[in-house]
Write an enzyme that holds these catalytic residues in place. Structure first.
Site, mmCIF file in Angstrom:
data_model
loop_
_atom_site.group_PDB
_atom_site.id
_atom_site.type_symbol
_atom_site.label_atom_id
_atom_site.label_comp_id
_atom_site.label_asym_id
_atom_site.label_seq_id
_atom_site.Cartn_x
_atom_site.Cartn_y
_atom_site.Cartn_z
ATOM 1 N N GLN A 276 136.689 93.180 96.582
ATOM 2 C CA GLN A 276 137.226 94.342 95.865
ATOM 3 C C GLN A 276 136.144 95.390 95.591
ATOM 4 O O GLN A 276 136.419 96.590 95.617
ATOM 5 C CB GLN A 276 137.847 93.858 94.545
ATOM 6 C CG GLN A 276 138.824 94.827 93.927
ATOM 7 C CD GLN A 276 140.201 94.786 94.570
ATOM 8 O OE1 GLN A 276 140.739 93.720 94.771
ATOM 9 N NE2 GLN A 276 140.760 95.940 94.881
ATOM 10 N N LYS B 37 138.552 90.743 89.885
ATOM 11 C CA LYS B 37 139.800 90.058 90.245
ATOM 12 C C LYS B 37 140.058 89.014 89.175
ATOM 13 O O LYS B 37 139.126 88.493 88.564
ATOM 14 C CB LYS B 37 139.662 89.357 91.600
ATOM 15 C CG LYS B 37 140.978 89.059 92.261
ATOM 16 C CD LYS B 37 141.519 90.281 92.980
ATOM 17 C CE LYS B 37 142.865 90.060 93.586
ATOM 18 N NZ LYS B 37 143.233 91.169 94.488
ATOM 19 N N GLY C 77 148.471 94.111 90.109
ATOM 20 C CA GLY C 77 149.147 92.964 90.719
ATOM 21 C C GLY C 77 148.427 92.415 91.938
ATOM 22 O O GLY C 77 147.466 92.999 92.442
ATOM 23 N N ASP C 78 148.880 91.282 92.387
ATOM 24 C CA ASP C 78 148.435 90.644 93.634
ATOM 25 C C ASP C 78 149.494 89.572 93.916
ATOM 26 O O ASP C 78 150.636 89.681 93.418
ATOM 27 C CB ASP C 78 147.030 90.045 93.481
ATOM 28 C CG ASP C 78 146.397 89.669 94.832
ATOM 29 O OD1 ASP C 78 145.925 90.558 95.544
ATOM 30 O OD2 ASP C 78 146.404 88.469 95.196
ATOM 31 N N THR D 20 150.072 99.687 99.532
ATOM 32 C CA THR D 20 149.205 98.833 100.355
ATOM 33 C C THR D 20 149.759 98.765 101.773
ATOM 34 O O THR D 20 149.032 98.986 102.755
ATOM 35 C CB THR D 20 149.096 97.423 99.749
ATOM 36 O OG1 THR D 20 148.780 97.549 98.368
ATOM 37 C CG2 THR D 20 148.026 96.610 100.452
ATOM 38 N N SER E 282 146.434 102.753 92.787
ATOM 39 C CA SER E 282 146.147 102.316 91.411
ATOM 40 C C SER E 282 145.166 103.280 90.748
ATOM 41 O O SER E 282 145.324 103.647 89.583
ATOM 42 C CB SER E 282 145.532 100.917 91.410
ATOM 43 O OG SER E 282 146.518 99.924 91.463
HETATM 44 P P1 NDP Z 1 153.390 88.773 97.196
HETATM 45 O O1 NDP Z 1 153.330 87.734 96.159
HETATM 46 O O2 NDP Z 1 154.284 89.935 97.014
HETATM 47 O O3 NDP Z 1 153.760 88.114 98.605
HETATM 48 C C1 NDP Z 1 152.955 87.120 99.157
HETATM 49 C C2 NDP Z 1 153.562 86.700 100.482
HETATM 50 O O4 NDP Z 1 152.649 85.842 101.148
HETATM 51 C C3 NDP Z 1 154.843 85.881 100.305
HETATM 52 O O5 NDP Z 1 155.661 86.060 101.430
HETATM 53 C C4 NDP Z 1 154.310 84.451 100.226
HETATM 54 O O6 NDP Z 1 155.243 83.459 100.588
HETATM 55 C C5 NDP Z 1 153.178 84.529 101.220
HETATM 56 N N1 NDP Z 1 152.152 83.555 100.845
HETATM 57 C C6 NDP Z 1 151.460 83.528 99.686
HETATM 58 N N2 NDP Z 1 150.622 82.481 99.657
HETATM 59 C C7 NDP Z 1 150.813 81.843 100.822
HETATM 60 C C8 NDP Z 1 150.236 80.689 101.380
HETATM 61 N N3 NDP Z 1 149.299 79.984 100.721
HETATM 62 N N4 NDP Z 1 150.652 80.316 102.616
HETATM 63 C C9 NDP Z 1 151.607 81.018 103.275
HETATM 64 N N5 NDP Z 1 152.200 82.116 102.781
HETATM 65 C C10 NDP Z 1 151.794 82.522 101.579
HETATM 66 O O7 NDP Z 1 151.874 89.243 97.406
HETATM 67 P P2 NDP Z 1 151.328 90.589 98.052
HETATM 68 O O8 NDP Z 1 152.200 91.012 99.165
HETATM 69 O O9 NDP Z 1 151.010 91.525 96.966
HETATM 70 O O10 NDP Z 1 149.919 90.094 98.641
HETATM 71 C C11 NDP Z 1 149.762 89.607 99.956
HETATM 72 C C12 NDP Z 1 148.311 89.721 100.374
HETATM 73 O O11 NDP Z 1 147.897 91.092 100.313
HETATM 74 C C13 NDP Z 1 147.317 88.953 99.508
HETATM 75 O O12 NDP Z 1 146.243 88.521 100.317
HETATM 76 C C14 NDP Z 1 146.812 90.027 98.543
HETATM 77 O O13 NDP Z 1 145.546 89.701 98.013
HETATM 78 C C15 NDP Z 1 146.748 91.209 99.485
HETATM 79 N N6 NDP Z 1 146.739 92.530 98.873
HETATM 80 C C16 NDP Z 1 147.700 92.900 97.977
HETATM 81 C C17 NDP Z 1 147.686 94.164 97.441
HETATM 82 C C18 NDP Z 1 148.764 94.648 96.539
HETATM 83 O O14 NDP Z 1 148.725 95.834 96.157
HETATM 84 N N7 NDP Z 1 149.742 93.851 96.166
HETATM 85 C C19 NDP Z 1 146.605 95.117 97.752
HETATM 86 C C20 NDP Z 1 145.693 94.650 98.771
HETATM 87 C C21 NDP Z 1 145.762 93.398 99.279
HETATM 88 P P3 NDP Z 1 155.874 82.522 99.467
HETATM 89 O O15 NDP Z 1 156.850 83.386 98.748
HETATM 90 O O16 NDP Z 1 156.479 81.395 100.210
HETATM 91 O O17 NDP Z 1 154.724 82.083 98.588
HETATM 92 O O1 2IT Z 2 143.584 93.291 96.572
HETATM 93 C C1 2IT Z 2 143.880 94.389 96.059
HETATM 94 O O2 2IT Z 2 143.303 95.440 96.386
HETATM 95 C C2 2IT Z 2 144.943 94.424 95.057
HETATM 96 N N1 2IT Z 2 145.551 93.397 94.784
HETATM 97 C C3 2IT Z 2 145.255 95.700 94.326
HETATM 98 C C4 2IT Z 2 144.319 95.897 93.186
HETATM 99 C C5 2IT Z 2 144.645 97.054 92.274
HETATM 100 O O3 2IT Z 2 143.894 97.192 91.300
HETATM 101 O O4 2IT Z 2 145.592 97.798 92.502
#
Ligand code: NDP
Ligand code: 2IT
Length: 454
Positions: free
Chosen positions: A118, A133, A172-173, A216, A386
Site C-alpha cells: 500500500q 492495512k 474496505g478490502d 478499483t 478514497s
Molecule cells: P470482495 O470481498 O468484494 O471479493 C473477494 C472475491 O475474491 C470474492 O469473489 C471471494 O470469493 C474471492 N476470494 C476471496 N478470498 C479468496 C480465497 N482465499 N480464495 C479464492 N477466492 C477468494 O473483495 P474485493 O473485490 O474488494 O478484493 C479483491 C482483491 O482486490 C483483494 O486482493 C483486495 O486486496 C484487492 N483490492 C481491493 C480494493 C478495493 O477497493 N476493494 C482496492 C485494491 C485492491 P468468496 O466470496 O468465495 O470468498
Molecule cells: O488494497 C487497496 O488499495 C484497498 N483495499 C483500498 C484502500 C483504500 O484506502 O481505499
C-alpha cells in the site's frame, strides 16, 4: 555475468535472508519484500544517497502494529473472540491510508504484506497518502447483519483510538464493503462525537464519494487501456478472463464490457463459471444483484444461464483469452498457471487483486515479456478515489460522478506514465514491475531522507 551483477544479487539475497530471520514465518510479507527488493536494490546500489541511508532496512520495518482482541456476542448469545490488527507501515508522504480485510485467512503476515504494498501504491497515485492495512480473522460469511454490526462496533471501539482524518484513514478490502464501513463509521462517529472523514468507502448519504465503489475495477481497465495503447492496440473485441466476483472483479467486468471487450469467466472460492457466449451487461446486472443483495454464490449463475459451465474448486486460467485479470486474492496465479496462459496466447495480465501472482509466476511473465501490470500500479484506482473522498470531505463539497471519473482516469494515466519513466529500456521494452516499484520507492525514499534519521 559481470562482477557488479553478481554483487547486486548477493545484496538482494543477504537482505532477504535478514527479512526472513527478523520476521519468522511471515511468508506473504517475505514475498512482497522480495519482489520489491529485486526491482529496487539495483537502483539503490547505484544511488549512494539511498544506500548510505540504509533506506531499505528502514522501509521494510513498519512504523507500528496495533494488535487487539475483539469480543462480540452472536445471535445465540455466545461470546465470540477474534483478533484484529492495524499495520501502520509508513506515513512519510501523508496520513496512513489503506483498507481493512475481514477473512479467516487474515494473519499479521498478510496484513504486513498488504500494508507494505500500500505504501508504494499510494505513492504512485500522486496523492498525499501513507500506507497501512488492517483487518481481522473474523469471517463475515454466513453471519447475520446484526452479528456483523456487533463485531464492527466492538472492533471500532478499540480502533478509534488509532485512526483519524489526519492520522490514519481505513477503507474496505476483502469482506469489508459498504455495510461494514457503515457500521464502523457509525461507531467511530459516536465515540468521537465528531463527523470526520476518518474512513473512506462511506455511503453516499454520509460523505462517500461517487465512483468509489467502481474505482478499483474501472482503474484496472483504464490502466490496461494505456498498456495496450502504447502498443497501438485497444480493448475493443478482446476476450477476457477474470477471477473473483467481488467488488474489484465485477466493476472490472463492467468497464471491460463498456470498452467493447468480451468477458468469459468469474469465480469465487468454490470455483469458476465459464460462459462461452460472454457475460453481457444483463447477465452482469443479475450477478451484481446476486452478490450484493442476496450474498449468493457464483455457481448459481449456471442455473440462470444454462449454457455456462461451473468448474468446482478450479481457477479460470485454463480458459483461452487475450486478457487475464486476477481480482480475487493473493497467490491465486502460480507459475504453472502463467505457463498455461502464455501457451494459450494471453497478451496482457493486470492484477486487480493484491499480489495474486506468485513470485515465480511474476518472474516467468516478465521473462516471456507479455504485458504484465503489478497490483500496486493496476489496482491503485480504489485508493486513489478514497483519496478523492478525503479531499471532498475536507472541502465539505461532493464532486459529480463525471468529475471523479475524470480524475480517476487522469490518475491512472499518471501512474502509467511513471511506470514508463522508470520501467522502459533503450529498446522501448517495458517492465511494469520495475517501473512501478522504483517510481513508488523514489517518492517515499526522498521524503524519508528529507526528514533525516527516523
Ligand atoms: P470482495 O470481498 O468484494 O471479493 C473477494 C472475491 O475474491 C470474492 O469473489 C471471494 O470469493 C474471492 N476470494 C476471496 N478470498 C479468496 C480465497 N482465499 N480464495 C479464492 N477466492 C477468494 O473483495 P474485493 O473485490 O474488494 O478484493 C479483491 C482483491 O482486490 C483483494 O486482493 C483486495 O486486496 C484487492 N483490492 C481491493 C480494493 C478495493 O477497493 N476493494 C482496492 C485494491 C485492491 P468468496 O466470496 O468465495 O470468498
Ligand atoms: O488494497 C487497496 O488499495 C484497498 N483495499 C483500498 C484502500 C483504500 O484506502 O481505499
Amino acid at each position: 555475468m559481470s562482477i557488479v551483477a553478481v554483487d547486486v544479487q548477493g545484496q538482494i539475497d543477504r537482505f532477504n535472508a535478514g527479512i526472513q530471520e527478523r520476521n519468522p514465518a511471515e511468508y506473504e510479507f517475505h514475498q512482497a519484500v522480495q519482489e520489491f527488493t529485486e526491482m529496487v536494490m539495483p537502483y539503490v546500489l547505484s544511488h549512494q544517497k539511498y544506500s548510505d541511508a540504509h533506506i531499505l532496512e528502514r522501509m521494510t520495518e513498519p512504523d507500528r502494529i496495533v494488535i487487539f482482541r475483539v469480543c462480540w456476542e452472536n445471535d445465540e448469545g455466545t461470546i465470540c473472540c477474534n483478533r484484529a490488527w492495524r499495520v501502520q507501515f509508513n506515513n512519510a508522504i501523508g496520513p496512513y491510508k489503506g483498507g481493512m480485510r475481514f477473512h479467516p485467512s487474515v494473519t499479521q503476515s498478510v496484513l504486513k504484506f498488504l500494508g507494505f504494498e500500500q505504501v508504494y501504491k499510494n505513492a504512485l497515485t500522486g496523492l498525499p497518502m501513507g500506507g497501512a492495512k488492517g483487518g481481522s480473522n473474523f469471517n463475515p460469511k454466513g453471519k447475520s447483519d446484526r452479528e456483523v454490526m456487533r463485531f464492527c462496533q466492538s472492533l471500532m471501539t478499540e480502533l478509534s483510538r488509532h485512526i483519524g482524518e489526519d492520522t490514519d484513514v481505513p477503507a474496505g478490502d476483502i469482506g469489508v464493503g459498504t455495510r461494514e464501513i457503515s457500521y464502523l463509521f457509525g461507531q467511530y462517529k459516536r465515540l468521537q462525537n465528531r463527523f470526520a472523514g476518518a474512513l473512506t468507502g462511506k455511503g453516499l448519504a454520509f460523505g462517500g464519494s461517487l465512483i468509489r465503489t467502481e474505482a478499483t475495477g474501472y482503474g484496472v481497465v483504464y490502466f490496461s487501456k494505456h498498456m495496450l495503447e502504447r502498443r497501438c492496440e485497444s480493448l475493443f473485441d478482446k476476450t477476457a478472463i477474470i477471477s473473483g466476483s467481488g467488488n474489484v472483479a465485477l466493476y472490472c467486468a463492467e468497464k471491460l464490457l463498456q470498452e467493447g471487450a468480451k468477458v468469459f469467466t468469474l469465480s469465487d472460492s468454490s470455483g469458476f463459471i465459464h460462459d462461452p457466449d460472454g457475460i453481457d451487461q444483463n447477465k452482469l446486472a443479475w450477478i451484481m444483484t446476486l452478490k450484493t443483495e442476496r450474498r449468493g454464490r457464483i455457481n448459481e449463475y449456471v442455473k440462470q444461464y444454462p449454457t455456462a459451465i461451473f468448474y468446482p474448486g478450479q481457477r479460470p486460467w485454463s480458459i483461452k483469452a487475450d486478457l487475464a485479470f486476477p481480482c480475487a486474492t493473493q497467490n491465486e496465479l502460480d507459475e504453472a498457471d502463467a505457463k498455461l496462459l502464455i501457451t494459450n496466447g494471453i497478451q496482457l495480465v493486470a492484477e486487480g487483486a493484491n499480489m495474486p501472482s506468485t513470485l515465480e509466476a511474476v518472474h516467468y511473465m516478465r521473462k516471456v515479456g507479455i504485458l504484465f501490470a503489478p497490483g500496486k500500479a493496476a489496482n491503485a484506482g480504489g485508493v486513489a478515489v478514497s483519496g478523492l473522498e478525503q479531499s471532498q470531505n475536507a472541502l465539505r463539497l461532493p464532486w459529480t460522478r463525471k468529475d471523479v471519473d475524470r480524475r480517476l482516469q487522469d490518475i491512472m494515466a499518471h501512474i502509467h506514465q511513471q511506470c514508463v519513466e522508470y520501467g522502459e529500456d533503450k529498446d522501448r521494452h517495458m517492465d511494469y514491475v520495475r517501473g512501478a516499484n522504483i517510481a513508488g520507492f523514489v517518492k517515499v525514499a526522498d521524503a524519508m531522507l528529507a526528514y533525516g534519521i527516523a
